[in-house]
Design a protein around this motif. Structure first.
Motif, PDB file in Angstrom:
ATOM      1  N   ASP A  71       0.287  -2.491   1.512  1.00 10.31           N
ATOM      2  CA  ASP A  71       1.283  -2.886   2.511  1.00 10.31           C
ATOM      3  C   ASP A  71       2.560  -3.372   1.830  1.00 10.31           C
ATOM      4  O   ASP A  71       3.674  -3.050   2.271  1.00 10.31           O
ATOM      5  N   LEU A  72       2.400  -4.138   0.764  1.00 16.02           N
ATOM      6  CA  LEU A  72       3.555  -4.664   0.043  1.00 16.02           C
ATOM      7  C   LEU A  72       4.370  -3.532  -0.565  1.00 16.02           C
ATOM      8  O   LEU A  72       5.614  -3.498  -0.458  1.00 16.02           O
ATOM      9  N   LEU A  73       3.709  -2.594  -1.226  1.00 15.66           N
ATOM     10  CA  LEU A  73       4.422  -1.478  -1.850  1.00 15.66           C
ATOM     11  C   LEU A  73       5.119  -0.610  -0.811  1.00 15.66           C
ATOM     12  O   LEU A  73       6.285  -0.214  -0.983  1.00 15.66           O
ATOM     13  N   HIS A  74       4.430  -0.329   0.268  1.00 14.51           N
ATOM     14  CA  HIS A  74       5.032   0.494   1.319  1.00 14.51           C
ATOM     15  C   HIS A  74       6.245  -0.197   1.929  1.00 14.51           C
ATOM     16  O   HIS A  74       7.265   0.463   2.216  1.00 14.51           O
ATOM     17  N   HIS A  76       8.348  -1.887   0.498  1.00 12.90           N
ATOM     18  CA  HIS A  76       9.484  -1.789  -0.415  1.00 12.90           C
ATOM     19  C   HIS A  76       9.800  -0.342  -0.779  1.00 12.90           C
ATOM     20  O   HIS A  76      10.525  -0.082  -1.749  1.00 12.90           O
ATOM     21  N   GLY A  77       9.259   0.596  -0.022  1.00 18.09           N
ATOM     22  CA  GLY A  77       9.613   1.999  -0.205  1.00 18.09           C
ATOM     23  C   GLY A  77       9.038   2.643  -1.448  1.00 18.09           C
ATOM     24  O   GLY A  77       9.601   3.611  -1.964  1.00 18.09           O
ATOM     25  N   ILE A  78       7.888   2.139  -1.922  1.00 21.12           N
ATOM     26  CA  ILE A  78       7.279   2.652  -3.145  1.00 21.12           C
ATOM     27  C   ILE A  78       6.030   3.451  -2.794  1.00 21.12           C
ATOM     28  O   ILE A  78       5.099   2.913  -2.177  1.00 21.12           O
ATOM     29  N   ALA A  79       6.014   4.719  -3.151  1.00 23.13           N
ATOM     30  CA  ALA A  79       4.891   5.599  -2.849  1.00 23.13           C
ATOM     31  C   ALA A  79       3.742   5.322  -3.811  1.00 23.13           C
ATOM     32  O   ALA A  79       3.951   4.926  -4.965  1.00 23.13           O
ATOM     33  N   VAL A  80       2.521   5.553  -3.345  1.00 26.66           N
ATOM     34  CA  VAL A  80       1.323   5.203  -4.116  1.00 26.66           C
ATOM     35  C   VAL A  80       0.472   6.439  -4.377  1.00 26.66           C
ATOM     36  O   VAL A  80       0.183   7.228  -3.468  1.00 26.66           O
ATOM     37  N   ASP A  81       0.086   6.552  -5.624  1.00 27.34           N
ATOM     38  CA  ASP A  81      -0.939   7.493  -6.074  1.00 27.34           C
ATOM     39  C   ASP A  81      -2.209   6.652  -6.209  1.00 27.34           C
ATOM     40  O   ASP A  81      -2.357   5.899  -7.163  1.00 27.34           O
ATOM     41  N   LEU A  82      -3.110   6.744  -5.229  1.00 23.42           N
ATOM     42  CA  LEU A  82      -4.277   5.867  -5.191  1.00 23.42           C
ATOM     43  C   LEU A  82      -5.415   6.477  -5.995  1.00 23.42           C
ATOM     44  O   LEU A  82      -5.855   7.598  -5.739  1.00 23.42           O
ATOM     45  N   ALA A  83      -5.893   5.696  -6.969  1.00 24.42           N
ATOM     46  CA  ALA A  83      -6.899   6.194  -7.904  1.00 24.42           C
ATOM     47  C   ALA A  83      -8.307   5.785  -7.498  1.00 24.42           C
ATOM     48  O   ALA A  83      -8.512   4.719  -6.904  1.00 24.42           O
ATOM     49  N   THR A  84      -9.258   6.630  -7.852  1.00 24.26           N
ATOM     50  CA  THR A  84     -10.654   6.193  -7.835  1.00 24.26           C
ATOM     51  C   THR A  84     -10.917   5.506  -9.176  1.00 24.26           C
ATOM     52  O   THR A  84     -10.434   5.961 -10.213  1.00 24.26           O
ATOM     53  N   PRO A  85     -11.688   4.421  -9.196  1.00 30.59           N
ATOM     54  CA  PRO A  85     -11.807   3.606 -10.407  1.00 30.59           C
ATOM     55  C   PRO A  85     -12.966   4.007 -11.316  1.00 30.59           C
ATOM     56  O   PRO A  85     -13.455   3.187 -12.095  1.00 30.59           O
ATOM     57  N   SER A 138     -11.993   6.870   3.027  1.00 28.49           N
ATOM     58  CA  SER A 138     -12.217   6.545   4.433  1.00 28.49           C
ATOM     59  C   SER A 138     -11.270   5.452   4.902  1.00 28.49           C
ATOM     60  O   SER A 138     -10.737   5.501   6.015  1.00 28.49           O
ATOM     61  N   ARG A 139     -11.018   4.487   4.036  1.00 24.37           N
ATOM     62  CA  ARG A 139     -10.193   3.352   4.440  1.00 24.37           C
ATOM     63  C   ARG A 139      -8.688   3.658   4.375  1.00 24.37           C
ATOM     64  O   ARG A 139      -7.914   3.179   5.215  1.00 24.37           O
ATOM     65  N   TYR A 140      -8.270   4.447   3.379  1.00 23.88           N
ATOM     66  CA  TYR A 140      -6.834   4.568   3.122  1.00 23.88           C
ATOM     67  C   TYR A 140      -6.270   5.978   3.347  1.00 23.88           C
ATOM     68  O   TYR A 140      -5.118   6.229   3.013  1.00 23.88           O
ATOM     69  N   ALA A 141      -7.063   6.856   3.957  1.00 28.74           N
ATOM     70  CA  ALA A 141      -6.592   8.224   4.174  1.00 28.74           C
ATOM     71  C   ALA A 141      -5.294   8.268   4.970  1.00 28.74           C
ATOM     72  O   ALA A 141      -4.447   9.137   4.737  1.00 28.74           O
ATOM     73  N   ASP A 142      -5.128   7.334   5.888  1.00 31.20           N
ATOM     74  CA  ASP A 142      -3.949   7.352   6.752  1.00 31.20           C
ATOM     75  C   ASP A 142      -2.952   6.249   6.434  1.00 31.20           C
ATOM     76  O   ASP A 142      -2.018   6.017   7.206  1.00 31.20           O
ATOM     77  N   HIS A 143      -3.146   5.567   5.313  1.00 29.81           N
ATOM     78  CA  HIS A 143      -2.183   4.517   4.977  1.00 29.81           C
ATOM     79  C   HIS A 143      -0.854   5.166   4.582  1.00 29.81           C
ATOM     80  O   HIS A 143      -0.825   6.070   3.746  1.00 29.81           O
ATOM     81  N   PRO A 144       0.266   4.721   5.137  1.00 27.99           N
ATOM     82  CA  PRO A 144       1.546   5.398   4.880  1.00 27.99           C
ATOM     83  C   PRO A 144       2.017   5.300   3.442  1.00 27.99           C
ATOM     84  O   PRO A 144       2.870   6.094   3.017  1.00 27.99           O
ATOM     85  N   ALA A 145       1.500   4.361   2.670  1.00 28.75           N
ATOM     86  CA  ALA A 145       1.919   4.260   1.264  1.00 28.75           C
ATOM     87  C   ALA A 145       1.300   5.351   0.415  1.00 28.75           C
ATOM     88  O   ALA A 145       1.878   5.753  -0.613  1.00 28.75           O
ATOM     89  N   VAL A 146       0.127   5.836   0.790  1.00 28.22           N
ATOM     90  CA  VAL A 146      -0.647   6.748  -0.063  1.00 28.22           C
ATOM     91  C   VAL A 146      -0.134   8.175   0.110  1.00 28.22           C
ATOM     92  O   VAL A 146      -0.308   8.786   1.166  1.00 28.22           O
TER      93      VAL A 146
END
Length: 684
Positions: A71-74, A76-85, A138-146
């Protein structure tokens, strides 16, 4: 459906890096995003090493901190490449599943406490990795930052081959699927030699430590198996993500630095190709190695734009001597990748770590903070990248291809070859650097690929060449292409068995010769090669070393001969007309300077035109639908002028009318209306 192969954030170049906020208190996050905005950061990768935080106990997830971060990154207009750990399983995993640990070739069990991977053949690891990947998607598929997904981290580094019980069992099954019968396996591996024949599948194992050299065909298959298992882990996670999310999915390659992965095979499984690259500090011409990695990555991507997922602002921490980058070098490195097709420029990492093994690794925000030179250069680069937005989506075209076959490299670098000095990496770099110094932009290609669009194909290290690939090269030359082949090529087939007919037999008619015997030289021995009269003008004599070959000519003309050594008086370099094209053979090791007259003659055969550029200046052209972009980089210590078509220099906004002034260490990006031949001028 959106094109998943395109950089997914619109008309801009991505700029940023790995962000690991879990290492810092919450109040630092707010400072970070403010500084990211100041630096022009619009892209970060998060979560790469956060499995223990996301899943503190098996099946128990904690997403609150990641919710807050995204939420914080989004905001501020910063796009996210979300990694599996999944590159770093937590302590509880290894406590619960000790058999998932990696075992080395000599039987050492690798424990917890570093980075790396569990056994890629462990069913427990695969299941746990898929579960956490699925939970995240499942949790972040629709998050606008990702905007994209990043599976694992640098497959094959630091853990590649694994000799655990799970791996041995999986290898046996992989072999059964490949060969079907023990008779076929025994034939492929040549087990009649040294009495190694198998009569029961349960007796087949991995090529672990042995009293002498292991069966080379078995070792080659184990390398293929290792690559397959790593890729299967990626595919399992990718497919788990795809059940929930539609964003592009990638994993970060290490191009020419990770020998356990066959990039041509991996490229088919990712939506966007991404790569990590770090300068080799001991390499005084590291900018050439950078170009090689970038050209290889672009080629693996099929010519499409790609992502530079990691590089460094300055020194790394894991080499014997970690040389810091000098002022301006970070920008040259970054824009060198951009020139060769990258649409994203990212670093490891955003903020330098205070603790852990990488605390001496440079970062965008270094330990010295915002008063440092590195921070100033990071801000300046962010500004420059924003001014180059129109390059996004443009591509690079090349007339020359250099053959790259990972399976051949695996085979060539096994034990008991004619000389330990004949290594694929050295020859690839030597021929690539000759092309680089000549200003010739180069693609890489697999020997079985469609080569028809290239004027020249160079085979610097094709020790293993299948009959199918040899036929492909034969068609290429017969159809009018020019082929340049280096020594110790076309020696064995896909099972590391010498081809029927002898060394080089698959290319016998194309090259117009056969190799009767390899003639390795003792360490430190140097020989001389002289050109035949009138063939290469006033090239004179050049030095050679490492190896010679006893050639039997069958139609090839002699271009140069050995003056001394075991092959004294015999051909060293040959040329042969075949069909509509020409094939050259260089049967000894020439260094980069000695290759220059050879390549001049080969270029003439192929119709490849060399730009006249000052020494240590590169110019690469990215072609867009409406404009071409000439990226000029001066790696030298002197100001130069480069002749270009009229245009606009995008970093300064100034008009360029023919001659571009390029200061020492400088970079320029010139937009022109149409692609023109680049000419150089040595006058400063």
């Amino acid at each position: 459906m959106a094109d998943r192969s395109a950089w997914p954030t619109g008309r801009r170049i991505g700029y940023g890096g790995d962000y690991n906020p879990e290492q810092w208190p919450r109040e630092t996050w707010d400072e970070d995003v403010a500084l990211m905005r100041e630096a022009g950061v619009n892209f970060v990768s998060v979560g790469i090493f956060s499995w223990a935080l996301l899943e503190p106990r098996e099946g128990e997830y904690n997403f609150a901190w990641l919710d807050d971060l995204l939420d914080l990154l989004h905001g501020h207009g910063i796009a996210v490449d979300l990694a599996t750990p999944t590159a770093s399983p937590p302590a509880w995993f290894f406590a619960a599943y000790p058999d998932a640990r990696v075992v080395t070739r000599d039987g050492t069990i690798l424990g917890f406490g570093s980075r790396g991977m569990a056994s890629p053949s462990s069913s427990a690891y695969r299941a746990a990795a898929v579960r956490v990947a699925s939970a995240l998607a499942s949790r972040y598929a629709d998050h606008p930052a990702v905007v994209m997904w990043h599976v694992h981290n640098e497959y094959g580094a630091p853990v590649g081959q694994d000799y655990s019980e799970a791996a041995v069992g999986a290898f046996r099954e992989w072999l059964r699927d490949r060969y079907r019968t023990l008779d076929a396996l025994n034939d492929a591996w040549g087990t009649a030699f040294w009495g190694q024949s198998y009569g029961d599948w349960e007796h087949v194992g991995a090529p672990a430590a042995t009293p002498s050299v292991a069966n080379p065909a078995q070792s080659l298959d184990f390398a293929r198996f290792t690559d397959h298992q790593l890729r299967a882990c990626y595919i399992a996670e990718r497919d788990a993500i795809r059940e929930h999310a539609q964003q592009p999915i990638t994993t970060n390659f290490m191009a020419n630095e990770c020998p356990t992965t066959d990039l041509w095979a991996w490229a088919h499984e990712v939506d966007i190709v991404s790569n990590d690259h770090y300068l080799t500090a001991a390499d005084e011409r590291g900018h050439v190695g950078l170009s090689l990695a970038a050209d290889l990555t672009r080629s693996v991507a099929g010519g499409r734009p790609w992502i530079l997922m990691e590089h460094s602002t300055s020194a790394v921490n894991w080499q014997p001597r970690n040389v810091a980058k000098r002022p301006g070098e970070m920008a040259r490195n970054s824009l060198g990748h951009l020139a060769r097709g990258a649409d994203v420029i990212a670093f490891f990492q955003w903020r330098a770590s205070r603790r852990g093994a990488e605390k001496f690794h440079s970062a965008m925000l270094p330990h010295a903070g915002t008063g440092s030179r590195i921070w100033r250069e990071v801000r300046e680069l962010g500004r420059d990248v924003s001014n180059l937005a129109e390059l996004q989506g443009s591509t690079v075209a090349a007339e020359v291809a250099l053959l790259w076959d990972t399976e051949s490299f695996w085979a060539q670098d096994l034990e008991w070859r004619p000389s330990v000095d004949v290594r694929h990496r050295e020859r690839v770099r030597a021929y690539y650097e000759r092309l680089w110094r000549d200003g010739v932009t180069t693609d890489f290609a697999h020997p079985s690929a469609d080569l028809s669009r290239y004027r020249l194909v160079v085979a610097p290290a094709s020790y293993l060449l299948t009959s199918e690939s040899a036929e492909n090269l034969r068609r290429y030359v017969a159809g009018g292409g020019t082929l340049l082949v280096s020594f110790f090529s076309a020696v064995v087939d896909e099972h590391d068995a010498v081809h029927p007919g002898g060394f080089g037999a698959p290319l016998r008619d194309v090259l117009g010769l056969l190799v009767h015997e390899f003639l390795p030289l003792r360490s430190g021995t140097e020989t001389r090669v002289a050109w035949a009269d009138g063939v290469l003008g006033d090239a004179g004599e050049v030095a050679a070393d490492t190896s010679q070959e006893d050639l039997a000519l069958e139609g090839a003309e002699v271009v140069a001969s050995h003056l001394d050594g075991p092959a004294a008086g015999s051909p060293a370099i040959t040329r042969h007309a075949f069909g509509g094209g020409t094939a050259w053979y260089v049967s000894t090791r020439l260094d980069i300077d000695a290759l220059a007259p050879v390549l001049r003659a080969v270029y003439q055969d192929a119709g490849v035109r060399r730009p006249d550029l000052p020494d240590d200046v590169e110019v690469v052209v990215r072609n867009g639908p409406e404009a071409d972009y000439h990226v000029a980089i001066n790696h030298g210590e002197h100001d130069v002028k480069v002749q270009l078509a009229d245009g606009v220099e995008l970093l300064s906004g100034e008009r360029v009318t023919g001659r571009l002034g390029l200061p020492a260490g400088g970079v320029a990006v010139v937009r022109t209306s149409a692609e023109r031949r680049v000419r150089g001028d040595h006058r400063a």
